[in-house]
Design an enzyme around this catalytic site. Structure first.
Site, mmCIF file in Angstrom:
data_model
loop_
_atom_site.group_PDB
_atom_site.id
_atom_site.type_symbol
_atom_site.label_atom_id
_atom_site.label_comp_id
_atom_site.label_asym_id
_atom_site.label_seq_id
_atom_site.Cartn_x
_atom_site.Cartn_y
_atom_site.Cartn_z
ATOM 1 N N GLY A 12 -5.133 7.312 2.467
ATOM 2 C CA GLY A 12 -4.907 5.945 2.930
ATOM 3 C C GLY A 12 -6.148 5.363 3.574
ATOM 4 N N ILE A 44 0.725 5.585 -0.729
ATOM 5 C CA ILE A 44 0.211 6.885 -1.148
ATOM 6 C C ILE A 44 1.432 7.738 -1.476
ATOM 7 C CG2 ILE A 44 -1.125 8.933 -0.519
ATOM 8 C CD1 ILE A 44 -2.796 6.374 -0.774
ATOM 9 N N GLU A 63 -0.085 -8.415 5.104
ATOM 10 C CA GLU A 63 1.208 -9.098 5.139
ATOM 11 C C GLU A 63 2.251 -8.212 5.812
ATOM 12 O OE1 GLU A 63 4.633 -10.520 1.927
ATOM 13 O OE2 GLU A 63 2.573 -10.185 1.261
ATOM 14 N N MET A 110 0.861 -1.183 0.000
ATOM 15 C CA MET A 110 0.000 0.000 0.000
ATOM 16 C C MET A 110 0.895 1.229 0.000
ATOM 17 S SD MET A 110 -2.935 1.147 2.714
ATOM 18 C CE MET A 110 -3.826 2.693 2.499
ATOM 19 N N GLY A 140 -0.962 12.644 4.090
ATOM 20 C CA GLY A 140 -1.513 13.519 5.111
ATOM 21 C C GLY A 140 -2.850 14.127 4.746
ATOM 22 N N GLN A 141 -3.496 13.594 3.697
ATOM 23 C CA GLN A 141 -4.779 14.130 3.245
ATOM 24 C C GLN A 141 -5.935 13.144 3.442
ATOM 25 O OE1 GLN A 141 -4.258 15.447 -0.832
ATOM 26 N NE2 GLN A 141 -2.291 16.409 -0.376
#
Length: 419
Positions: A253, A243, A276, A241, A249-250
């Site tokens: 996620g 971003i 995982e 994952m 920070g927006q």
């Protein structure tokens, strides 16, 4: 003898001078690599658009340096949506090949190991591709649209989350470009086998306007692997994952993770959703998303929370939101903290004991193992094992774990209050 001493001094001084000279040709690759997501031609000269890797050790070793260059710049510029790439290596000077029998690192060769072919090496070709960016559209199926307020008070920014797979035209090539970011921002990153159909891909894009046209910019993505669970279930496991730095920070996620959960919730074949080797930051994000999903379930009412964790909470979390028992327990602990008055001595004590009963389980297992060891270990071996689980140390570790958990849980609660 005096001549030997003078020669030895000369050699030491010469070696020191050479080492000092060589040190001038060492560059920190975490700052030498310049990443950029380009939407407009002027972005190429705008240093504000530049961001840097967090990790480069997978290509440049544990010291994360490249040798042989002064003023090294490794430019990796991506068109914001399609991620068409310009790659170029620049430097002020390069070590002479005959200089003390040393060679410069093959920086270009190392980068070529991870970026796919077809990249540009000059600005004009890159700008030609940028002119065609309006043709780029997101891959797959649209799952969710959301907005983020503008920090300047203007019109909200619009974002969309899509689910894609390798049958989407052009996605394989796009993914090859996208996955290169993993090497710079995930410490133990590796590329996945995209020919395995059990991989699912979830993509976040910003939808924006440019000269009257609607364009899309890549924000981040997640890969999920679907494991088989006997006899007829699957267990999606989040593998990667990310971003991208300009969008962190927006809240993207949390939007992505919640969307992925809601996608799998709709499937009767999914047992639960796991991750995982999750990082600490991922665990905190997951805590927030799962608490947000579960907080309105009747089994997590204030009255039920104060009675302690029970099987009904685990069952409801699994059936409603595909959350396993371990994660449901964390949801309970966070929500119980929310309804607990920690300034009340009795409530605080009750909460502390409840959490520590869970935390102490590994220590109890060690005690059980020790009892078994008594039958087969020599006295000195037994003493060594007993020292490892000294009671006073256990209490200190438990208290430290408890305080860390409460601090993490409070951050989740604070974020919930801001929603």
């Amino acid at each position: 003898m005096a001549g030997f001493g003078a020669m030895e001094k000369f050699l030491v001084e010469y070696k020191s001078a050479v080492e000092k000279k060589l040190a001038e040709y060492k560059c920190n690759t975490n700052t030498a690599i310049e990443l950029k997501l380009v939407r407009f031609p002027e972005d190429l000269e705008n240093d504000i658009r530049t961001f840097f890797p967090e990790y480069t050790h997978q290509l440049f070793g544990d010291d994360e340096t490249a040798f042989g260059y002064k003023g090294l710049k490794i430019l990796l510029y991506y068109i914001a949506g399609s991620l068409s790439t310009m790659f170029r290596v620049e430097y002020a000077s390069k070590v002479d090949e005959n200089f003390d029998c040393v060679e410069a690192d093959d920086v270009e060769g190392k980068i070529r190991q991870i970026i796919p072919p077809g990249f540009c090496t000059n600005t004009n070709d890159f700008l030609s591709l940028l002119e065609k960016e309006a043709d780029f559209k997101p891959f797959g199926t649209l799952l969710h649209t959301y907005s983020v307020p503008s920090p300047t008070g203007g019109e909200n920014f619009t974002f969309q989350i899509y689910k894609a797979d390798m049958t989407c035209r052009g996605f394989r090539e796009y993914h090859e470009r996208l996955q290169t970011f993993l090497m710079w921002f995930i410490e133990t990153a590796s590329f996945i086998d995209v020919d395995d159909e059990r991989w699912h891909y979830f993509l976040v894009f910003e939808k924006y306007n440019k000269d009257g046209a609607t364009l899309f910019a890549t924000v981040g993505y997640m890969t999920v692997y679907n494991y088989y669970v006997y006899p007829d279930k699957t267990r999606p496991r989040v593998s990667q994952m990310l971003i991208l730095t300009p969008f962190q920070g927006q809240g993207h996620g949390a939007q992505l993770l919640e969307t992925v959960h809601r996608y799998y919730i709709a499937s009767s074949s999914v047992l639960d959703i796991t991750a995982e080797d999750p990082s600490k930051s991922y665990v905190k994000l997951r805590d927030f998303v799962l608490v947000k999903l579960c907080q309105d379930l009747p089994c997590f009412s204030r009255e039920r929370l104060l009675q302690g964790f029970n099987e009904d909470m685990a069952i409801q979390a699994q059936q409603k939101f595909k959350i396993n028992k371990q994660h449901a327990r964390r949801v309970y602990e966070i929500l119980r903290l929310l309804v607990t008055d920690m300034s009340d001595a009795e409530q605080c004590r009750s909460y502390r004991l409840d959490i520590k009963r869970r935390l102490i389980s590994p220590y109890k297992k060690k005690q059980t193992d020790l009892a078994k060891m008594r039958k087969c270990l020599r006295p000195e071996e037994l003493t060594n094992q007993m020292n490892q689980i000294e009671i006073s140390v256990q209490h200190e570790q438990l208290e430290e774990q408890f305080q860390e958990l409460v601090e993490d849980y409070r951050r989740v609660i604070e974020r919930l209050a801001q929603e």
